[in-house]
Design a protein around this motif. Structure first.
Motif, short mmCIF file in Angstrom:
data_model
loop_
_atom_site.label_atom_id
_atom_site.label_comp_id
_atom_site.label_asym_id
_atom_site.label_seq_id
_atom_site.Cartn_x
_atom_site.Cartn_y
_atom_site.Cartn_z
N ALA A 138 -4.00 -9.36 -6.26
CA ALA A 138 -5.07 -8.41 -5.96
C ALA A 138 -5.74 -8.76 -4.64
O ALA A 138 -6.01 -7.89 -3.80
CB ALA A 138 -6.10 -8.41 -7.08
N TYR B 78 0.87 -1.17 0.00
CA TYR B 78 0.00 0.00 0.00
C TYR B 78 0.91 1.21 0.00
O TYR B 78 1.76 1.35 0.88
CB TYR B 78 -0.93 0.01 1.22
CG TYR B 78 -1.77 1.26 1.29
CD1 TYR B 78 -2.74 1.52 0.32
CD2 TYR B 78 -1.58 2.20 2.29
CE1 TYR B 78 -3.50 2.68 0.36
CE2 TYR B 78 -2.33 3.36 2.34
CZ TYR B 78 -3.29 3.59 1.37
OH TYR B 78 -4.03 4.76 1.41
N SER C 91 -3.58 -7.92 -1.67
CA SER C 91 -3.56 -6.49 -1.40
C SER C 91 -4.86 -6.03 -0.73
O SER C 91 -4.83 -5.25 0.23
CB SER C 91 -3.24 -5.75 -2.70
OG SER C 91 -4.10 -4.69 -2.90
N ASP C 92 -5.99 -6.55 -1.19
CA ASP C 92 -7.27 -6.26 -0.50
C ASP C 92 -7.22 -6.72 0.95
O ASP C 92 -7.61 -6.00 1.86
CB ASP C 92 -8.44 -7.02 -1.17
CG ASP C 92 -8.92 -6.31 -2.43
OD1 ASP C 92 -8.39 -5.22 -2.73
OD2 ASP C 92 -9.80 -6.87 -3.11
N LYS D 125 -9.41 0.96 -4.84
CA LYS D 125 -8.65 0.11 -3.92
C LYS D 125 -8.26 0.82 -2.63
O LYS D 125 -8.39 0.29 -1.55
CB LYS D 125 -7.34 -0.35 -4.59
CG LYS D 125 -7.52 -1.47 -5.56
CD LYS D 125 -7.23 -2.78 -4.89
CE LYS D 125 -7.46 -3.90 -5.90
NZ LYS D 125 -7.81 -5.15 -5.30
N ARG E 102 -4.89 -4.08 7.77
CA ARG E 102 -4.30 -2.82 8.24
C ARG E 102 -5.40 -1.92 8.82
O ARG E 102 -5.23 -1.31 9.88
CB ARG E 102 -3.61 -2.14 7.06
CG ARG E 102 -2.86 -0.90 7.40
CD ARG E 102 -1.45 -1.22 7.90
NE ARG E 102 -0.91 -0.06 8.60
CZ ARG E 102 -1.11 0.17 9.89
NH1 ARG E 102 -1.74 -0.71 10.63
NH2 ARG E 102 -0.63 1.25 10.46
N ILE F 262 -10.36 2.42 1.26
CA ILE F 262 -10.48 1.94 2.63
C ILE F 262 -9.48 2.59 3.58
O ILE F 262 -9.69 2.65 4.77
CB ILE F 262 -10.38 0.40 2.64
CG1 ILE F 262 -10.16 -0.16 4.03
CG2 ILE F 262 -9.28 -0.08 1.74
CD1 ILE F 262 -10.19 -1.66 4.05
N MET F 263 -8.37 3.10 3.00
CA MET F 263 -7.37 3.70 3.88
C MET F 263 -7.63 5.19 4.14
O MET F 263 -6.89 5.83 4.89
CB MET F 263 -5.97 3.49 3.32
CG MET F 263 -5.60 2.03 3.15
SD MET F 263 -5.84 1.02 4.65
CE MET F 263 -4.23 1.21 5.42
N MET G 59 -4.93 -4.62 3.13
CA MET G 59 -5.52 -3.33 3.47
C MET G 59 -6.62 -3.48 4.50
O MET G 59 -6.73 -2.67 5.42
CB MET G 59 -6.03 -2.63 2.22
CG MET G 59 -4.94 -1.74 1.63
SD MET G 59 -5.61 -0.55 0.50
CE MET G 59 -5.77 -1.58 -0.93
N ALA G 60 -7.43 -4.51 4.34
CA ALA G 60 -8.50 -4.75 5.31
C ALA G 60 -7.91 -5.03 6.69
O ALA G 60 -8.41 -4.55 7.71
CB ALA G 60 -9.39 -5.90 4.86
#
Lengths: 392, 392
Positions: free
Chosen positions: A173, A144, A176-177, B14, A183, B17-18, A180-181
């Protein structure tokens, strides 16, 4: 087959962002990957920003890997982490979305082995060693904003087929999703912790504030704490008897009001507060100033009116002869009625400058006979019940 | 053309969410949609769980819509909201991922108009009216766990072409991602607010706790506040002069330490604290007990050692003749050195039971001449500088 689970995985990953417990989320993601991808096991190396290292979470089960003790944390010196995060090695990964074990082997032996920097060979050997230890066939990094958030580790497929490039792109992909979720969930947890810590400090400070009066009034040792306990017990019973509709917020406000009910005494001279003999009229007037004084002291806290009424009105009486406002009956807020009863009871059963403690039984009798004139009948009913059961 | 922006939109969404600022996020999403989809404008009706209504955010610009005042909030009674959230009308939406204006018109006139419930016709007419007011050609609902989170409103395309089903499917996925990201950001903001509120309450309570001593010691009116201000000014200047490396945490700890430095006096009898004449040796010994007493009082707060040292050691002296521990020079924590200087200065320039206030100049001279014996030279250098500039 790949297309079958792709759609399913995509939709399953949709809701990830709404799960705010990082540990649960990691577990769910890994479980989902293992089931849908039909790999023997999966794991994730996830960056912990507080500790500045990567933490390994891995699927359990028969096909799982036994990780040697102390190998659940990976520093940036770990070859696998280094390969994906250190810019000096980014040419090795290139545009690949993922690295499979065979790639690394090929790199070591195939590409310019003679001219190559010895560090690179060392790193690649390290990567192989780590992947073998983790029983992983593929490593899929997740970034990210150019920071390596996580590495998804995939075990061998049950059908032993190779990972196709299309699959690896998709995993990338997905990783990475997921990263991020996760995080996001970690940030949520951090914030939750901060809110809780601040709340705890607030309540602790209220307790200390309430206890300052005991440093001054030598006869009140433990009084604040006991009045608070009695008050909460009474409210809990009233709620159980459906005498009172109470929320968690109500309990907290009663708690704070009880802790601070006598805070105004901080402004009363000790020679009056601790006087052995009978108080003069003027001295008694000063004493009677403590509820209003208390309200003034806590004004900057902007407490809820329930808390404030517990402080200002805990010396009101049902018949309207109390102070400071001479409120009558229903006009006295219930928080104040509860604290008033708890306060009077504890005052009676402890020594005071002007008299010895009364017995429990005498105190209970006095409360009983002053019901409706001094004390609220709803509160007394519950109080007597608790007293009989020795809760109070 | 559709395929072109699809990939771009997917990757742009993408990072959503952050982003944890809901207002910013909504703005970014709407702007992104308008630019990429080449629609004249876009908007979003987003559920506000606190207020239990939907709030409209809309793109600005020439093609934007003028929304009548008071029309930025939509209750569940609004026809558009009702159509997508009320189960009684779910058969009207069916499997459609979105509703376009033409669909509604067709529904009104085309399907079983005679046999139909009048409420349905009324609802559909209301939907058309609303969509026309909002200048919207398509409405795309976003759900999470069967709850309607948001409705994406799309204006006409610049090329006036119709929305294809494939496009609407994609918008539906996008709307759902966006709605979840926004919901996530809202939850973040709620939690952030809670943490801030709790922190504020904590600090306010510390301030009230620190001020309790002033209710007792009539000569210290405003003393705590001034000592705190002087201490912070000194620390800020020391930081600016690179005399001291300070973090935000350090400032906060100094702040708390200064606010509570005299809290131990709460345990000292008023007749000693406010005595007019010279103190006896025993009385002075009691006074000297206040730093240790203060440390004891604040123990339940588990404060950082910086705060604690400000309370326990603000009467230490560089030459080791201070109390309670007789610490020497560097052994005295810097927080205590700063508070000690600020405290001594304020005590000198205000009236005390045993003497009148000294002039500013005399007080500054006394601090100067006691540098290195009583006061820390690093602190005094900065103090004198601030005093000369009349900051202190």
């Amino acid at each position: 087959m790949f297309i079958d689970f792709k759609k399913e995985l995509e939709s399953a990953s949709k809701g990830m962002i709404m799960i705010h417990d990082p540990k649960l989320l990691i577990k769910l993601i890994i479980r989902m990957i293992v089931r849908k991808l039909k790999v023997k096991h999966a794991g994730m190396l996830l960056f912990d920003p507080q500790k500045e290292h990567y933490v390994l979470s891995i699927s359990r089960g028969e096909a799982g890997v036994k990780i040697p003790q102390g190998f659940t944390k990976f520093t940036t010196e770990n070859p696998v982490i280094k390969l994906f995060s250190d810019k000096r090695y980014s040419h090795l990964v290139g545009d690949r979305n993922a690295i499979v074990l065979d790639d690394i082997t090929r790199m070591i032996w195939g590409e310019n082995i003679i001219e190559r920097d010895a560090n690179i060979t060392k790193l690649l050997s390290g990567v192989i060693e780590q992947m073998e230890m983790l029983n992983s066939t593929a490593c899929v990094p997740a970034y990210y904003q150019n920071n390596l958030l996580a590495i998804l580790l995939l075990g061998e497929k049950y059908d032993k087929s190779k990972f196709e490039q299309e699959e690896l792109d998709f995993f990338s992909a997905l990783a990475s999703d997921a990263a991020m979720a996760i995080r996001n969930a970690q940030l949520f947890e951090d914030l939750r912790r901060e809110a809780d810590r601040n709340r705890k400090q607030y309540i602790r400070t209220i307790i200390v504030l309430g206890s300052t009066i005991e440093a001054k009034d030598k006869y009140t040792h433990g009084h604040t704490e006991r009045v608070t306990q009695y008050s909460l017990a009474i409210a809990r019973k009233m709620a159980a008897d459906q005498e009172l509709e109470v929320t968690d917020e109500f309990f907290e406000r009663l708690y704070i009001g009880a802790l601070l009910h006598d805070i105004g005494k901080i402004g009363i001279p000790e020679n009056i507060l601790n006087k052995n003999g009978k108080l003069t009229e003027e001295e008694y007037a000063v004493i009677k100033g403590h509820p209003a004084k208390g309200e003034e002291i806590i004004k900057p806290l902007e407490l809820h009116e329930h808390c404030v009424s517990g402080i200002r009105h805990h010396h009101e009486r049902c018949d309207g002869t109390g102070y400071p406002d001479g409120l009558k009956g229903d006009a006295i807020p219930i928080v104040a009625c509860i604290i008033a009863t708890a306060d009077a009871y504890d005052a009676m059963i402890t020594d005071r400058p002007y008299r010895k403690a009364l017995t429990r039984e005498t105190a209970i009798d006095i409360i009983k006979s002053n019901t409706g004139t001094q004390f609220d009948p709803r509160v007394v009913r519950v109080f007597l019940d608790l007293a009989q059961r020795r809760v109070i």
